[in-house]
Design an enzyme around this catalytic site. Sequence first.
Site, mmCIF file in Angstrom:
data_model
loop_
_atom_site.group_PDB
_atom_site.id
_atom_site.type_symbol
_atom_site.label_atom_id
_atom_site.label_comp_id
_atom_site.label_asym_id
_atom_site.label_seq_id
_atom_site.Cartn_x
_atom_site.Cartn_y
_atom_site.Cartn_z
ATOM 1 N N PHE A 91 1.406 1.839 -2.822
ATOM 2 C CA PHE A 91 0.191 1.264 -2.559
ATOM 3 C C PHE A 91 -0.391 2.361 -1.490
ATOM 4 O O PHE A 91 0.218 3.339 -0.929
ATOM 5 C CB PHE A 91 0.112 -0.146 -2.106
ATOM 6 C CG PHE A 91 0.801 -0.550 -0.959
ATOM 7 C CD1 PHE A 91 1.344 0.309 0.331
ATOM 8 C CD2 PHE A 91 0.947 -1.679 -0.642
ATOM 9 C CE1 PHE A 91 2.004 0.126 1.192
ATOM 10 C CE2 PHE A 91 1.631 -2.271 0.552
ATOM 11 C CZ PHE A 91 2.287 -1.376 1.537
ATOM 12 N N GLU A 92 -1.664 2.430 -1.183
ATOM 13 C CA GLU A 92 -2.379 2.962 -0.297
ATOM 14 C C GLU A 92 -2.356 4.706 -0.542
ATOM 15 O O GLU A 92 -2.319 5.261 0.278
ATOM 16 C CB GLU A 92 -1.703 2.922 0.993
ATOM 17 C CG GLU A 92 -2.357 1.611 1.845
ATOM 18 C CD GLU A 92 -2.532 1.869 3.261
ATOM 19 O OE1 GLU A 92 -2.652 0.826 3.994
ATOM 20 O OE2 GLU A 92 -3.040 3.083 3.644
ATOM 21 N N PHE A 136 -9.502 -5.743 1.537
ATOM 22 C CA PHE A 136 -9.864 -4.419 1.054
ATOM 23 C C PHE A 136 -9.746 -4.539 -0.695
ATOM 24 O O PHE A 136 -8.498 -4.421 -1.133
ATOM 25 C CB PHE A 136 -8.843 -3.407 1.367
ATOM 26 C CG PHE A 136 -9.338 -1.762 1.115
ATOM 27 C CD1 PHE A 136 -8.510 -1.204 0.141
ATOM 28 C CD2 PHE A 136 -10.308 -1.238 1.922
ATOM 29 C CE1 PHE A 136 -8.973 0.064 -0.146
ATOM 30 C CE2 PHE A 136 -10.674 -0.046 1.603
ATOM 31 C CZ PHE A 136 -10.159 0.692 0.564
ATOM 32 N N SER A 144 -4.897 4.756 -9.301
ATOM 33 C CA SER A 144 -4.958 5.941 -8.539
ATOM 34 C C SER A 144 -6.535 6.753 -9.117
ATOM 35 O O SER A 144 -6.919 7.172 -8.048
ATOM 36 C CB SER A 144 -3.783 6.939 -9.257
ATOM 37 O OG SER A 144 -2.574 6.568 -8.812
ATOM 38 N N GLN A 197 0.787 20.430 -12.247
ATOM 39 C CA GLN A 197 1.326 19.561 -11.530
ATOM 40 C C GLN A 197 2.783 19.850 -11.003
ATOM 41 O O GLN A 197 3.246 19.439 -9.915
ATOM 42 C CB GLN A 197 1.110 18.270 -12.046
ATOM 43 C CG GLN A 197 -0.482 17.657 -12.029
ATOM 44 C CD GLN A 197 -0.548 16.138 -12.202
ATOM 45 O OE1 GLN A 197 0.605 15.431 -12.368
ATOM 46 N NE2 GLN A 197 -1.814 15.742 -12.241
#
Lengths: 657, 254
Positions: free
Chosen positions: A464-465, A217, A226, A565
């Site tokens: 990750f992901e 991927f 990000s 945030q």
Amino acid sequence: MLLRKVSQSSALCGTILRIPPVLSGGQRQAGVVALQNSRLYASEAAQAVLEKPAAVSSDAATKVENKAAVSESKSFAVSIFKGQIATAQVFPFPSVLSEEQEQFLRELVGPVNKFFEEVNDAAKNDALEKVEDHTMEGLKEMGAFGLQVPADLNGLGLSNTQYARLVEIVGGYDLGVGITLGAHQSIGFKGILLFGNPAQKEKYLPKLATGEHIAAFCLTEPASGSDAASIKTTAVQSPCGQYFTLNGSKIWISNGGLAEIFTVFAKTPMKDPKTGEMKDKITAFVVERSFGGVTSGPPEKKMGIKASNTAEVYFDNVRVPADCVLGEVGGGFKVAMNILNNGRFGMAAALSGTMKSSIAKAVDHAANRTQFGSKIHNYGVIQEKMARMTMLQYVTESMAYMISGNMDSGATEFQIEAAISKIFASEAAWNVTDECIQVMGGMGFMKDAGVERIMRDLRIFRIFEGTNDILRLFVALNGFQSAGNQLKGLQKALKNPLGNAGLLAGEITKRAKRKAGLSTGLTLQGTVHPELAQSGELTVKAIEQFGVVIEEMLIKHGKKIIDEQFVLKRVADCAIDLYAMVVVLSRASRSLSQGHASAQYEKMLCETWCMEASDRVTRDIKLLRSGESRKLFKNLRAISTALVENGGPVSPHPLGF
Amino acid sequence: MSGRVLVGVKRVIDYAVKIRVKPDNSGVVTDGVKHSMNPFCEIAVEEAVKLKEKKLIKEVVAVSCGPQQSQETIRTALAMGADRGIHVEVAGKDYETLGPLQVSKIMAALAKKEDAQLIILGKQAIDDDCNQTGQMTAALLDWPQGTFASEVSLDGDKVKVVREIDGGLETIKISTPAVLTADLRLNTPRYATLPNIMKAKKKKIANVKPADLGVDLTSRLEVLKVEEPPQRQAGVKVETVEDLVGKLKETGRI
């Protein structure tokens, strides 16, 4: 009578009416998520995944007749932001396997376990920084590379729940192998499964399922992690339209050095149909190494998951046929988000297996190690560690199978829950393994014990992901968006108070009660098992207060909430805890109803978890509602700014030099 | 020759499980305990499948006697390459008293019914360690037997068997039909791959009752008691040989 009620609560009315203009319609985008800043990952993610432009802004009268004027979402995580409890997807705990599927799955568990016990050598794979050749061959023969590919295309055709159960086993033995398999099928070629046309599926899936071809991927670039929407790899369509020319480089691609088939995301210049101007939109492509121009760099040296190959991949004037476009031209961002979203439950399942393995090691040590005259599991300090470890594992496991169960039942709204499960699982696994090392003392630190490797392997899971930080923003903003829709609907109702008197009176009373800390009739009684009633009540109270603070934050910040945030992080933490509470309530209720031998033990886990989670949520809500939060956030921001300006710690040394 | 091989597979408590004796000493705890195929039966299945792959025989039929769960064991055999299965249903009290005599009667009846050329069994089961079924089956059928086989080769209508015996290795040649029992070094059983497990779902398992085969399951044995081996006592260290002899005399060992 009703009119008087409405005017008496003028304060509340006033508050609602003071909503900044952006919410009062006229803008196509829903609620508070501003789309002007299209590079904001989280907002585009929310928009892309939800893919519904706010329909609430128009047709006010008809919409408002229906309660709160929002399309009722079945997702629990969405509902809590509105101070409601959508139970459809969380109660009862899903049992989705047919008898045949269950029997088949039982038969698969044994051989997979056996393979990892006897053939795979995780320590060796870690030392070699690759999966041993004979192990790779064995995995391919096993069928491990095509678990969810349809059976008529050489795969096993497993459902999400069945996949989760097997991935749990892999996670318990070797995360490096887990990532090699996951990067290949959970994200590497998932795009073909989800968005491929029949020709693409027939062409690529058979060899991918047997592992003859490995997939990867390719989204991340040196300047785009990000901020995935900012990728710079380009794919320019040829004038004849027959192919695209791909140029760019990707970094940190799992299986990058091994793969033959790449799912690549690149910017394609497209003409905006309305304005006629050229815009760059992301398109997803299936790229074969054999197209020529595709090269990969050497394997990266990493902290953990060393057995998994991670490499840079370069595309130099690669000719990609037009029929290799995955999904629609320009629809690539959606493809990427869907792929990631679809594979997230697998992570929670794998990590729940990893935690079981760490816990087993800790238990074995604590039960056999004697110090100060007793086995150390008799000491309170150790007992607290072990109890927390097992609660975290119980919650993660429950989340994984609830989500896979929801997905298998055809649910379409699970992206927030999936994100929550990834955040929770990765942090829980880290904490559990860390505590396991602590329980084992010096032994835990030694390579031979095998736990330090697991610790190193786990660190990447928070990154990750979708980094946990970004996912928290996603959870919070997604929730605010739905809550914002609801508020908008109410605002519409206020424009026609006589026609909506009943609705308004109800809503105002509800808010008044909640502000006063009173219950508004929301309850889980009858849904959770009676023995868990108390925990159910704690959860309901927490959800009610959560609904209050969400609305307050929306009203206070309006569209600027996306920049807050410090607030978003805490809101997300609350949502995570609330989902966790409900998930264990559901699982423990099922165990009690089915009279499992472990039902009383699970009840204890559930009650303990809910007690502590409820405290955390209450504390966070209190902070958010207090005036001190402003000061706190301001300070945090100022400290960070000074630090950056100074290029390092600002305060001079205590010694003066 | 029919080219058909019957392989017996037994469902036993998994070798890695810690066995616990029931409080009433009537047997061991089996409820909720992990079960799997007897390791020697796995070797038997592997040998049969190998013979089929070499095209020396035509069909491998896996047989198991026991309750519903025995079907899982047959499925494992199917996943390893057996062509079809026969589940001989034995449950309840009959299953508790099921032993080599009854199983060998069943195997003999099935061998006649299926016109088997070979019967391959594991040399013994790891739960009862009887090491009798193969031998009894051969006797009931009046067939030659090649037991403790560590090497098997078919040659026309004869079978050459290398047997592991106390003194070393013995090579014999017997005619088919015959009964063979597999010993540890005969082969290394293959892993059931997931695609094969999936293919095995389509293979048939026939259901048969012992009565249909005319077999009487009455047991000639009654288990009186099952108990754990005595706890191992701690050792004692002695300083000299005289002390050692003295201690041995004390405890009446010499």
